[in-house]
Design a protein around this motif. Structure first.
Motif, mmCIF file in Angstrom:
data_model
loop_
_atom_site.group_PDB
_atom_site.id
_atom_site.type_symbol
_atom_site.label_atom_id
_atom_site.label_comp_id
_atom_site.label_asym_id
_atom_site.label_seq_id
_atom_site.Cartn_x
_atom_site.Cartn_y
_atom_site.Cartn_z
ATOM 1 N N GLN A 79 40.016 33.281 52.259
ATOM 2 C CA GLN A 79 38.775 33.394 51.481
ATOM 3 C C GLN A 79 39.040 34.027 50.117
ATOM 4 O OE1 GLN A 79 36.754 35.567 54.622
ATOM 5 N NE2 GLN A 79 35.222 33.959 54.792
ATOM 6 N N TYR B 63 38.226 32.148 46.507
ATOM 7 C CA TYR B 63 37.296 32.703 45.521
ATOM 8 C C TYR B 63 38.013 33.211 44.274
ATOM 9 C CZ TYR B 63 33.487 32.089 48.786
ATOM 10 O OH TYR B 63 32.547 31.536 49.631
ATOM 11 N N SER B 64 39.263 33.597 44.420
ATOM 12 C CA SER B 64 40.059 33.975 43.242
ATOM 13 C C SER B 64 40.300 32.762 42.356
ATOM 14 C CB SER B 64 41.394 34.587 43.674
ATOM 15 O OG SER B 64 41.205 35.779 44.399
ATOM 16 N N LEU C 58 38.409 30.070 42.316
ATOM 17 C CA LEU C 58 37.099 29.706 41.772
ATOM 18 C C LEU C 58 36.761 30.581 40.568
ATOM 19 C CD1 LEU C 58 34.465 28.102 41.992
ATOM 20 C CD2 LEU C 58 33.630 29.840 43.615
ATOM 21 N N ILE D 78 35.382 39.220 41.946
ATOM 22 C CA ILE D 78 35.222 39.035 43.393
ATOM 23 C C ILE D 78 35.310 40.399 44.065
ATOM 24 C CG2 ILE D 78 36.055 37.884 45.472
ATOM 25 C CD1 ILE D 78 35.051 35.975 43.284
ATOM 26 N N ILE E 191 28.636 36.302 49.159
ATOM 27 C CA ILE E 191 29.460 35.455 50.015
ATOM 28 C C ILE E 191 29.191 35.890 51.457
ATOM 29 C CG2 ILE E 191 31.813 34.767 50.592
ATOM 30 C CD1 ILE E 191 32.569 35.760 47.708
ATOM 31 N N LEU F 106 30.483 37.312 44.506
ATOM 32 C CA LEU F 106 31.003 36.677 43.301
ATOM 33 C C LEU F 106 30.053 37.065 42.171
ATOM 34 C CD1 LEU F 106 32.343 33.093 42.772
ATOM 35 C CD2 LEU F 106 30.704 34.061 41.179
#
Length: 219
Positions: free
Chosen positions: A5, A9-10, A12, A28, A96, A107
């Protein structure tokens, strides 16, 4: 959050930052960290607020950790925040969630609009027209570390009561302590002694005030 995860998200966050340029900070937060004071696990364009990986949380993060499974947390979009050097940011916070809907991360996007705001003010002065004052009130501060965050929360608790700590009666101190508890201030390491010193109370009195505030909330 697990490693997969955090990796997603990193990436993204990196994509969003590249898309919108160097004025766009993307952060994040891992809400499952044992130390909420080190919640940032990935950040792009950290120069916008001066933060790095491992840095401290925002008000939103503390509120999320404090709330846990007890409250429904909603995303917050396009609200104003400000840095400690006075720059204005347009921010959005997206939670999230895991399969049960529990927030496990955040985020956050912070876009520096300081120059845009200045240009808008200049145009308004030249033309005599422009947008009305922001109806949402003063921008929320973004702090770099937990010490600054605790100081800010204490100041807010005093502002809520409306008088200096030295002049507060018991009921007003309970109200201030209740606010600090509700905002997650006591999740910050060594916050108790600092709050006791500020309000001129013992740790036993602090515990008593917290119990009283909890009983009042339940009733």
């Amino acid at each position: 959050m697990d490693a997969t995860q955090i990796d997603f998200y990193s990436r993204l966050a990196h994509a969003i930052a590249v898309q919108f340029g160097s004025n766009c900070e993307v952060v994040i937060h891992d809400l499952e960290m044992t130390d909420p004071g080190r919640s940032i696990v990935a950040i792009e364009n950290g120069h916008v607020t001066g933060r790095t990986v491992g840095a401290g949380p925002s008000h939103v993060v503390l509120e999320a950790v404090k709330a846990g499974r007890l409250h429904k947390l909603d995303d917050r979009l396009a609200y104003l925040t400000k840095t400690d050097d006075g720059r204005i940011l347009r921010s959005s916070t997206v939670f999230i969630r895991d399969e049960d809907g529990t927030p496990i991360g955040i985020l956050s996007i912070n876009y520096d609009i300081t120059l845009i705001s200045a240009a808008a003010d200049t145009l308004s002065a030249l033309t005599g027209i422009g947008p009305n004052d922001d109806p949402t009130g003063d921008p929320e501060p973004i702090v770099k570390n937990v010490a600054d965050l605790l100081d800010d929360l204490i100041e807010q608790s005093v502002a809520l009561v409306g008088k200096p700590a030295a002049l507060m009666n018991k009921e007003e101190r309970v109200r201030a302590i209740s606010y600090l508890n509700d905002t997650g201030a006591f999740l910050i390491t060594k916050s108790g002694p600092k709050v006791c010193k500020y309000f001129g109370i013992s740790k036993y009195t602090l515990y008593s005030y917290l119990d009283e505030a909890k009983s009042s909330d339940e009733s």
